[in-house]
Design a protein around this motif. Structure first.
Motif, mmCIF file in Angstrom:
data_model
loop_
_atom_site.group_PDB
_atom_site.id
_atom_site.type_symbol
_atom_site.label_atom_id
_atom_site.label_comp_id
_atom_site.label_asym_id
_atom_site.label_seq_id
_atom_site.Cartn_x
_atom_site.Cartn_y
_atom_site.Cartn_z
ATOM 1 N N MET A 1 26.638 31.092 38.689
ATOM 2 C CA MET A 1 27.658 30.109 38.955
ATOM 3 C C MET A 1 28.000 30.155 40.433
ATOM 4 O O MET A 1 28.117 31.229 41.007
ATOM 5 C CB MET A 1 28.896 30.433 38.107
ATOM 6 N N HIS A 2 28.142 28.982 41.040
ATOM 7 C CA HIS A 2 28.561 28.906 42.433
ATOM 8 C C HIS A 2 29.672 27.877 42.547
ATOM 9 O O HIS A 2 29.586 26.784 41.988
ATOM 10 C CB HIS A 2 27.406 28.503 43.343
ATOM 11 N N ALA A 3 30.721 28.224 43.262
ATOM 12 C CA ALA A 3 31.833 27.311 43.518
ATOM 13 C C ALA A 3 32.167 27.356 44.999
ATOM 14 O O ALA A 3 31.888 28.339 45.683
ATOM 15 C CB ALA A 3 33.048 27.701 42.694
ATOM 16 N N ALA A 4 32.763 26.296 45.477
ATOM 17 C CA ALA A 4 33.214 26.201 46.861
ATOM 18 C C ALA A 4 34.730 26.047 46.871
ATOM 19 O O ALA A 4 35.345 25.695 45.851
ATOM 20 C CB ALA A 4 32.563 25.002 47.541
ATOM 21 N N ILE A 5 35.334 26.292 48.018
ATOM 22 C CA ILE A 5 36.773 26.117 48.160
ATOM 23 C C ILE A 5 37.125 24.681 47.784
ATOM 24 O O ILE A 5 36.460 23.736 48.206
ATOM 25 C CB ILE A 5 37.231 26.446 49.595
ATOM 26 N N VAL B 1 39.727 26.980 43.310
ATOM 27 C CA VAL B 1 39.182 28.023 44.184
ATOM 28 C C VAL B 1 39.836 27.904 45.557
ATOM 29 O O VAL B 1 39.796 26.848 46.183
ATOM 30 C CB VAL B 1 37.648 27.895 44.309
ATOM 31 N N VAL B 2 40.469 28.983 46.010
ATOM 32 C CA VAL B 2 41.085 28.997 47.338
ATOM 33 C C VAL B 2 40.331 29.901 48.313
ATOM 34 O O VAL B 2 40.552 29.829 49.521
ATOM 35 C CB VAL B 2 42.578 29.383 47.273
ATOM 36 N N GLU B 3 39.432 30.737 47.781
ATOM 37 C CA GLU B 3 38.616 31.604 48.645
ATOM 38 C C GLU B 3 37.361 32.024 47.884
ATOM 39 O O GLU B 3 37.426 32.319 46.692
ATOM 40 C CB GLU B 3 39.414 32.851 49.039
ATOM 41 N N VAL B 4 36.232 32.013 48.590
ATOM 42 C CA VAL B 4 34.973 32.510 48.042
ATOM 43 C C VAL B 4 34.714 33.868 48.665
ATOM 44 O O VAL B 4 34.744 34.008 49.896
ATOM 45 C CB VAL B 4 33.802 31.545 48.336
ATOM 46 N N ILE B 5 34.455 34.877 47.838
ATOM 47 C CA ILE B 5 34.266 36.247 48.308
ATOM 48 C C ILE B 5 32.892 36.716 47.854
ATOM 49 O O ILE B 5 32.513 36.530 46.707
ATOM 50 C CB ILE B 5 35.356 37.174 47.732
ATOM 51 N N GLY B 6 32.140 37.349 48.735
ATOM 52 C CA GLY B 6 30.814 37.844 48.384
ATOM 53 C C GLY B 6 29.764 36.748 48.470
ATOM 54 O O GLY B 6 30.047 35.607 48.811
ATOM 55 N N VAL B 7 28.542 37.118 48.166
ATOM 56 C CA VAL B 7 27.421 36.175 48.204
ATOM 57 C C VAL B 7 26.507 36.397 47.008
ATOM 58 O O VAL B 7 26.454 37.480 46.426
ATOM 59 C CB VAL B 7 26.592 36.311 49.511
ATOM 60 N N GLU C 1 24.633 37.069 43.859
ATOM 61 C CA GLU C 1 24.991 37.692 42.582
ATOM 62 C C GLU C 1 26.389 38.319 42.600
ATOM 63 O O GLU C 1 26.992 38.517 41.555
ATOM 64 C CB GLU C 1 23.965 38.774 42.219
ATOM 65 N N ALA C 2 26.896 38.657 43.769
ATOM 66 C CA ALA C 2 28.195 39.322 43.882
ATOM 67 C C ALA C 2 29.323 38.344 44.206
ATOM 68 O O ALA C 2 30.435 38.766 44.522
ATOM 69 C CB ALA C 2 28.127 40.400 44.957
ATOM 70 N N GLU C 3 29.056 37.040 44.123
ATOM 71 C CA GLU C 3 30.077 36.055 44.472
ATOM 72 C C GLU C 3 31.203 36.047 43.433
ATOM 73 O O GLU C 3 30.952 36.039 42.231
ATOM 74 C CB GLU C 3 29.427 34.672 44.550
ATOM 75 N N HIS C 4 32.434 36.083 43.925
ATOM 76 C CA HIS C 4 33.610 35.937 43.086
ATOM 77 C C HIS C 4 34.646 35.157 43.872
ATOM 78 O O HIS C 4 34.400 34.782 45.017
ATOM 79 C CB HIS C 4 34.125 37.292 42.584
#
Length: 64
Positions: free
Chosen positions: A1-5, A25-31, A33-36
């Motif tokens: 899953m990928h989301a943007a601000i 979503v207010v912030e994307v953290i990580g890249v 497989e580790a994106e949260h």
């Protein structure tokens, strides 16, 4: 899953009588497989969210 601000995350409920949970979503953290995400939920609180199989992304240009 990928989301943007600005995208919305919808988390489906495991019970029949509960509505899906929705947040922006207010912030994307990580890249990769580790994106949260830092998400501002409908009730106004914010939390870190690590997506699972019960969630999907809704972008501003795509209907839910």
């Amino acid at each position: 899953m990928h989301a943007a601000i600005g995208d919305h995350i919808v988390v489906e409920s495991a019970t029949i009588d509960s509505r899906p949970r929705r947040g922006q979503v207010v912030e994307v953290i990580g890249v990769d497989e580790a994106e949260h995400y830092r998400v501002r939920w409908q009730d106004g609180h914010e939390s870190l969210y690590f997506p699972g199989g019960d969630a999907h992304v809704v972008t501003d240009d795509r209907p839910e």
